[in-house]
Design an enzyme around this catalytic site. Structure first.
Site, mmCIF file in Angstrom:
data_model
loop_
_atom_site.group_PDB
_atom_site.id
_atom_site.type_symbol
_atom_site.label_atom_id
_atom_site.label_comp_id
_atom_site.label_asym_id
_atom_site.label_seq_id
_atom_site.Cartn_x
_atom_site.Cartn_y
_atom_site.Cartn_z
ATOM 1 C CG HIS A 351 39.368 -87.968 -51.106
ATOM 2 N ND1 HIS A 351 39.394 -86.621 -51.399
ATOM 3 C CD2 HIS A 351 38.256 -88.463 -51.704
ATOM 4 C CE1 HIS A 351 38.352 -86.323 -52.155
ATOM 5 N NE2 HIS A 351 37.649 -87.421 -52.359
ATOM 6 C CB ALA A 352 35.272 -88.223 -47.582
ATOM 7 C CG HIS A 381 29.148 -86.648 -51.168
ATOM 8 N ND1 HIS A 381 28.837 -86.148 -52.419
ATOM 9 C CD2 HIS A 381 29.992 -87.688 -51.395
ATOM 10 C CE1 HIS A 381 29.469 -86.854 -53.338
ATOM 11 N NE2 HIS A 381 30.174 -87.792 -52.746
ATOM 12 C CD GLU A 382 31.883 -89.807 -48.925
ATOM 13 O OE1 GLU A 382 31.596 -90.903 -49.451
ATOM 14 O OE2 GLU A 382 32.549 -88.950 -49.516
ATOM 15 C CG HIS A 385 28.458 -92.503 -52.208
ATOM 16 N ND1 HIS A 385 28.194 -92.456 -53.553
ATOM 17 C CD2 HIS A 385 29.384 -91.531 -51.988
ATOM 18 C CE1 HIS A 385 28.927 -91.498 -54.125
ATOM 19 N NE2 HIS A 385 29.652 -90.915 -53.197
ATOM 20 C CD GLU A 409 30.416 -89.593 -56.435
ATOM 21 O OE1 GLU A 409 30.354 -88.913 -55.386
ATOM 22 O OE2 GLU A 409 31.023 -90.666 -56.507
ATOM 23 C CG HIS A 511 38.791 -87.993 -57.453
ATOM 24 N ND1 HIS A 511 38.995 -86.960 -56.562
ATOM 25 C CD2 HIS A 511 37.619 -88.571 -57.085
ATOM 26 C CE1 HIS A 511 37.988 -86.902 -55.705
ATOM 27 N NE2 HIS A 511 37.142 -87.862 -55.997
ATOM 28 C CE1 TYR A 521 32.687 -87.285 -56.655
ATOM 29 C CE2 TYR A 521 34.466 -87.532 -58.241
ATOM 30 C CZ TYR A 521 33.840 -87.930 -57.081
ATOM 31 O OH TYR A 521 34.347 -88.967 -56.341
HETATM 32 O O1 X8Z Z 1 35.483 -87.088 -53.873
HETATM 33 C C1 X8Z Z 1 34.445 -86.628 -53.476
HETATM 34 C C2 X8Z Z 1 33.713 -87.304 -52.323
HETATM 35 C C3 X8Z Z 1 33.931 -88.745 -52.306
HETATM 36 S S1 X8Z Z 1 33.092 -89.588 -53.577
HETATM 37 C C4 X8Z Z 1 34.203 -86.729 -51.019
HETATM 38 N N1 X8Z Z 1 33.960 -85.482 -53.993
HETATM 39 C C5 X8Z Z 1 34.653 -84.765 -55.047
HETATM 40 C C6 X8Z Z 1 35.962 -84.182 -54.553
HETATM 41 O O2 X8Z Z 1 36.152 -84.083 -53.334
HETATM 42 O O3 X8Z Z 1 36.795 -83.812 -55.370
HETATM 43 C C7 X8Z Z 1 32.716 -84.830 -53.614
HETATM 44 C C8 X8Z Z 1 32.692 -83.548 -54.381
HETATM 45 C C9 X8Z Z 1 33.719 -83.674 -55.463
HETATM 46 ZN ZN ZN Z 2 31.015 -89.449 -53.573
#
Ligand code: X8Z
Ligand code: ZN
Length: 612
Positions: A351-352, A381-382, A385, A409, A511, A521
Site C-alpha cells: 500500500h502506497a 498523491h504521495e 506528502h 491528503e 487502513h 480522505y
Molecule cells: O491510502 C491512500 C494513499 C496513501 S496515504 C495511497 N489513499 C486512500 C486509499 O487508498 O484508500 C489515497 C486515496 C484514499
Molecule cells: Zn496519502
C-alpha cells in the site's frame, strides 16, 4: 532516553504542583524557572526534543518493517512503536496538568494541546500494555502486507489483485478475487483486532477521552462533537451527487451484465466497480461511458506504456509537476532510498505511502508501482506528502504536520486534478491532435466523477464504522453484519455473495489493520477541489474548471508553499484562508466542478427510481 524523559516529567509535575494558580498575576519572581508559564515552556521544550528523536527512531524501524517483513523486523518496529507511544502518553498526561494554567504563550498552549490530540493509538500506562499493543498492530500490518487472494484457483498478491480488479470483466472471476481477498486477509485479523480495540480504548480513557474515536475526532481544532457534525454537514452537501452517480452506474452495469449479475434496482454488486473496495470506480469508465461521445480517445495508462514509461520515469514526471511550480527537486537520497517497485525476493507492505525519516530532507515513497493511470495519480498523491513535509521542516517538532490530516491528503490530489488532456500534451504524453474537444466534456467529467464522487461515502464510512466499534455500539460479534449494513447504507453496495458471520471484511482494507484514521480522505476529497479552484483562479483560468491546469505557474507554487510551510503551527482555518481566502471546509467547489455533469446525470436518470 526513556528514563531521562520520565524523570524530567516527574520533575516538571512537582514544580507545577508547587506553583499557585494565580502566579501569572504576581510580580516577576526572582527565580523565573519557578513561575508556572515558564515551567510549562520548559516542559514543552524538553518534551519536543525527545519527541523528535523518538519519531525518527520509530520511522527508521517502521521503514525496515514495511519494506522487508520478517519476524525480526516486526519485533524491532513493535519495540520502537511501543517506546514512542509510551512517551507520547506520558507527555499527554502531563500536558493536561499544564494546560489548566493561565498565562501560557500561544505556542506553549498549542503544543500542549497537540501533545494531547496527536496520539492515534494510546496505550494504557500499565507495564507491558504499550508493548502488547504495538505487537498486535505490527502483526496486523504484516497479515495485510503478506495477504493474498486467488484468481482461477492460483494465489495472487495484493498489488496484482488490486490491478486485476480494475481490468477483469468476468463476474465469476471478480467474485472469486473479491471473496478470497476478504476471506484470507480480513478474517485472520479479527481476534487481534478485538484485543487491540480494548487496549486503545483503555489508553484513551486514561487520557480523559470517552474512547479512541473521540480522541481521533479531537484533532481538528474543535470539539469531537463539532467535528462529527461538520462531517455530517459536508456529506449532506455532496450526497445528492453521489446518489445520481450510483443510479446511472447501476443502469450501465445492468445493461452490460444483465439481471442475473446486476439488477436494475437496489444495491450494486461491490466487485463489479473496478476496485477491490468499490472506493473508486474510474476503472470501469469503459462500461459507463456516454454512448457516442464517451470515448476520450486516450487512456493515461496506455499513453504511459506507449511512450515507454517505467515506474521511475513516472515518478520523475510527478516531480516535474512540482518543479514547474517552483518547488526544489527531490533530494538524491529520495531516489536511492525509496521503494518504487515491488521487490521480487521478499514480503513488503505494498500500500502506497510517503515518508519523512529524519524530519528534514530524508524523503521517500514506498510503492509497488505499476505502469497504469491509477498509479500515476498515486505518485502525485504521495509526492504531495513529501513536498508538504519538506515545506514545514523548519517548524518545531510538534508542528511537523499538516494543518489537519485532510490537508496532507489533499495536496498531491490537487496537483493531479491538473492532469488535463492539455497537460498531457505539454509533457509530451499525448499528441496535440488527440486532445478531446468540448463534445467530450461530459465524458471527461464522468471519468473524474467515477473516482472522486464515488469515493465520498467510502471515505466517510470507514471511520464511522470504527467510531462505533470504539464506542461499543458495534460489538465484536457484530463486526461483520454492521460493516455490511453500513456499506449498504452509505455506498449502496453488497458483497458478491453471503458473508460468514465470523468474517471481518473491514480488515481487508489497509487502513483498518494499519490503524490509519480515514476521515482525512473524505475531507481531502472536498479540500482538493477547494485548493484546485483557488489555484485556477490565481492562475487566471477562464475556461471550464475541469480543463484548468496550473502546471508551470510559479505564483500558485508560492502561495501553496505559504500554506504548506505553516505546518500545524496554526489552526487549520488559518492555513485554508492563506491559500483559498476561505476559512470553511466545503463541498461547494466540488459541486461547481461537476455541475455540468450533475445536470447530465439527472437527465439520464429521469424516470428511474434512484436509491437502493
Ligand atoms: O491510502 C491512500 C494513499 C496513501 S496515504 C495511497 N489513499 C486512500 C486509499 O487508498 O484508500 C489515497 C486515496 C484514499
Ligand atoms: Zn496519502
Amino acid at each position: 532516553m526513556k528514563s531521562h524523559a520520565i524523570s524530567l516529567l516527574a520533575l516538571a509535575g512537582a514544580m507545577a504542583a508547587a506553583v499557585p494558580a494565580n502566579a501569572q498575576d504576581a510580580p516577576a519572581p526572582a527565580a523565573p524557572a519557578s513561575s508556572a508559564p515558564q515551567t510549562a515552556a520548559q516542559f514543552v521544550e524538553q518534551a519536543e526534543a525527545t519527541y523528535n528523536q523518538k519519531t525518527i527512531e520509530q520511522a527508521q524501524a517502521d521503514w525496515v518493517y514495511n519494506t522487508y517483513i520478517t519476524v525480526d523486523s516486526e519485533a524491532v518496529t513493535a519495540r520502537a512503536t511501543a517506546d514512542k507511544d509510551k512517551f507520547n502518553v506520558d507527555t499527554a498526561l502531563k500536558a493536561a496538568t499544564f494546560a489548566q494554567q493561565p498565562g501560557l504563550s500561544y505556542d506553549v498552549n498549542r503544543k500542549l494541546s497537540r501533545m494531547r490530540t496527536l496520539i492515534v493509538q494510546p496505550a494504557p500506562s500499565r507495564p507491558g500494555a504499550a508493548e502488547e499493543l504495538a505487537t498486535l498492530t505490527a502483526r496486523l500490518q504484516g497479515i495485510y502486507g503478506k495477504g493474498k487472494g486467488t484468481l482461477k484457483g492460483q494465489p495472487i498478491n495484493g498489488s496484482d489483485i488490486e490491478a486485476a480488479m480494475g481490468e477483469n470483466r468476468n463476474p465469476a472471476e471478480l467474485a472469486e478475487m473479491w471473496t478470497s481477498w476478504h476471506d484470507n486477509v480480513g478474517k485472520p485479523m479479527k481476534a487481534d483486532y478485538v484485543k487491540m480495540v480494548e487496549l486503545e480504548n483503555a489508553g484513551a480513557k486514561e487520557l480523559g477521552y470517552a474512547d479512541t474515536g473521540a480522541l481521533w475526532r479531537s484533532n481538528y481544532d474543535m470539539t469531537p462533537e463539532q467535528f462529527a457534525a461538520l462531517t455530517e454537514k459536508l456529506w449532506a452537501e455532496v450526497k445528492p451527487l453521489y446518489d445520481q452517480l450510483h443510479c446511472y452506474t447501476r443502469t450501465k452495469l445492468n445493461e452490460k451484465y444483465g439481471d442475473g449479475v446486476q439488477k436494475a434496482s437496489g444495491p450494486i454488486r461491490a466487485d463489479l466497480l473496478g476496485n477491490m473496495w468499490a472506493q473508486e470506480w474510474g476503472n470501469i469508465y469503459d462500461i459507463v461511458a456516454p454512448a457516442g461521445a464517451g470515448d476520450l480517445g486516450y487512456d493515461v495508462g496506455d499513453l504511459l506504456k506507449a511512450k515507454g514509461y517505467d515506474p521511475v520515469k513516472m515518478v520523475k514526471a510527478g516531480e516535474g509537476f512540482y518543479s514547474s511550480l517552483g518547488f526544489a527537486a527531490l533530494p538524491q537520497t529520495f531516489w536511492e532510498r525509496s521503494q518504487i517497485t515491488k521487490p521480487a525476493d521478499r514480503e513488503v507492505v505494498c500500500h502506497a505511502s510517503a515518508w519523512d525519516i529524519d524530519n528534514k530532507d530524508d524523503l521517500r515513497i514506498k510503492m509497488c508501482t505499476k505502469v497504469n493511470g491509477d498509479d500515476f495519480i498515486t505518485i502525485h498523491h504521495e509526492l504531495g506528502h513529501n513536498y508538504y513535509q519538506r515545506a514545514y521542516n523548519k517548524q518545531p517538532s510538534y508542528y511537523l504536520d499538516g494543518a489537519n490530516d485532510g490537508f496532507h491528503e489533499a495536496i498531491g490530489d490537487t496537483m493531479a486534478l491538473s492532469i488535463t488532456p492539455q497537460y498531457l500534451v505539454d509533457i509530451d504524453l499525448l499528441d496535440k491532435s488527440r486532445v478531446p474537444g468540448a463534445d467530450k466534456d461530459t465524458g471527461l467529467l464522468l471519468r473524474q466523477a467515477m473516482d472522486k464522487v464515488a469515493f465520498l461515502p467510502f471515505g466517510l464510512l470507514i471511520d464511522r464504522y470504527r467510531w462505533k466499534i470504539f464506542s461499543g455500539e458495534i460489538t465484536p460479534d457484530q463486526y461483520e453484519t454492521a460493516w455490511n449494513q453500513m456499506r449498504l447504507q452509505y455506498q449502496g453496495i453488497v458483497p458478491p455473495g453471503d458473508r460468514p458471520a465470523d468474517a471481518f471484511d473491514a480488515g481487508a482494507k489497509y487502513h483498518v489493520p494499519a490503524v490509519v484514521p480515514y476521515t482525512r480522505y473524505f475531507l481531502a476529497r472536498l479540500l482538493q477541489f477547494q485548493f484546485y479552484e483557488a489555484a485556477c483562479k490565481q492562475s487566471g483560468w477562464k475556461g471550464p474548471l475541469h480543463r484548468c491546469s496550473f502546471y508551470g505557474n510559479k505564483k500558485v507554487g508560492e502561495k501553496m508553499n505559504a500554506m504548506l510551510e505553516m505546518g500545524a503551527s496554526r489552526p487549520w482555518p488559518d492555513a485554508l484562508q492563506a491559500f483559498t481566502g476561505s476559512r470553511e471546509m466545503s463541498g461547494k467547489p466540488m459541486l461547481r466542478y461537476f455541475a455540468p455533469l450533475t445536470a447530465w446525470l439527472q437527465k439520464q436518470n429521469k424516470g428511474k427510481t434512484c436509491g437502493w
